[in-house]
Design a protein around this motif. Structure first.
Motif, PDB file in Angstrom:
ATOM      1  N   LYS A  51       0.916  -1.202   0.097  1.00  0.00           N
ATOM      2  CA  LYS A  51       0.102   0.082  -0.019  1.00  0.00           C
ATOM      3  C   LYS A  51       0.798   1.157   0.050  1.00  0.00           C
ATOM      4  N   GLU A  52       0.302   2.259  -0.607  1.00  0.00           N
ATOM      5  CA  GLU A  52       1.179   3.650  -0.638  1.00  0.00           C
ATOM      6  C   GLU A  52       0.806   4.550   0.341  1.00  0.00           C
ATOM      7  N   ALA A  53       1.313   4.933   1.305  1.00  0.00           N
ATOM      8  CA  ALA A  53       1.042   5.799   2.273  1.00  0.00           C
ATOM      9  C   ALA A  53       2.112   6.958   2.474  1.00  0.00           C
ATOM     10  N   SER A  54       1.727   8.180   2.357  1.00  0.00           N
ATOM     11  CA  SER A  54       2.471   9.451   2.469  1.00  0.00           C
ATOM     12  C   SER A  54       3.625   9.275   1.380  1.00  0.00           C
ATOM     13  N   GLY A  55       3.662   8.820   0.407  1.00  0.00           N
ATOM     14  CA  GLY A  55       4.435   8.863  -0.549  1.00  0.00           C
ATOM     15  C   GLY A  55       5.502   7.716  -0.489  1.00  0.00           C
ATOM     16  N   GLN A  56       5.233   6.640   0.454  1.00  0.00           N
ATOM     17  CA  GLN A  56       5.974   5.666   0.459  1.00  0.00           C
ATOM     18  C   GLN A  56       5.231   4.369   0.333  1.00  0.00           C
TER      19      GLN A  56
END
Length: 142
Positions: A51-56
């Motif tokens: 999953k992508e979260a805060s650009g990471q």
């Protein structure tokens, strides 16, 4: 092997829908899903959910792989505990044991008999030497 097949069964529809792994591409293949990405390790066949979260990008093992991981971890933990227990008991058992008085007396008796026999053999050999060549007086030199 079962976890690889189960992982591939989960990812195979995604792989068929998307472009294939071209020669020279990396080890991992990513496919977009409604909730993020599925990452396939093309070498081992392991599947991770990302999953992508805060650009990471954050990836976790798939549920079937996680269960296999937990089983292996529990097995290794039990083995380590058993080895540590065996090591502790071995360390406590390694204290040197001194011989008892009976063991010392028996050993000394055996050594004494051996020495007596050895001395008898030496005396016997000395007697045979004298019979063969009696001792002659050594001339004195002045």
């Amino acid at each position: 092997m079962r976890k690889v097949i189960a992982g591939l069964a989960f990812v195979s529809p995604l792989l068929l829908a998307g472009p294939g792994l071209a020669e020279g591409e990396g080890r991992y293949q990513m496919e977009r899903t409604a909730e993020g990405f599925v990452r396939l390790d093309t070498v081992t066949g392991e599947v991770s959910l990302c999953k992508e979260a805060s650009g990471q990008m954050a990836c976790r093992m798939a549920a079937d792989e996680r269960a296999a991981f937990e089983v292996e971890l529990d097995s290794l933990t039990r083995r380590v505990e058993a080895l540590e227990k065996a090591e502790k008991s071995a360390l406590s058992d390694d204290k040197p044991r001194l011989p008892t008085d009976e063991e010392i007396d028996r050993t000394m008796g055996i050594m004494e008999r051996m020495m007596r026999r050895l001395m008898a053999i030496v005396k016997n050999l000395e007697g045979e030497e004298e019979k063969i060549a009696p001792q002659q007086p050594v001339p004195e030199k002045t």
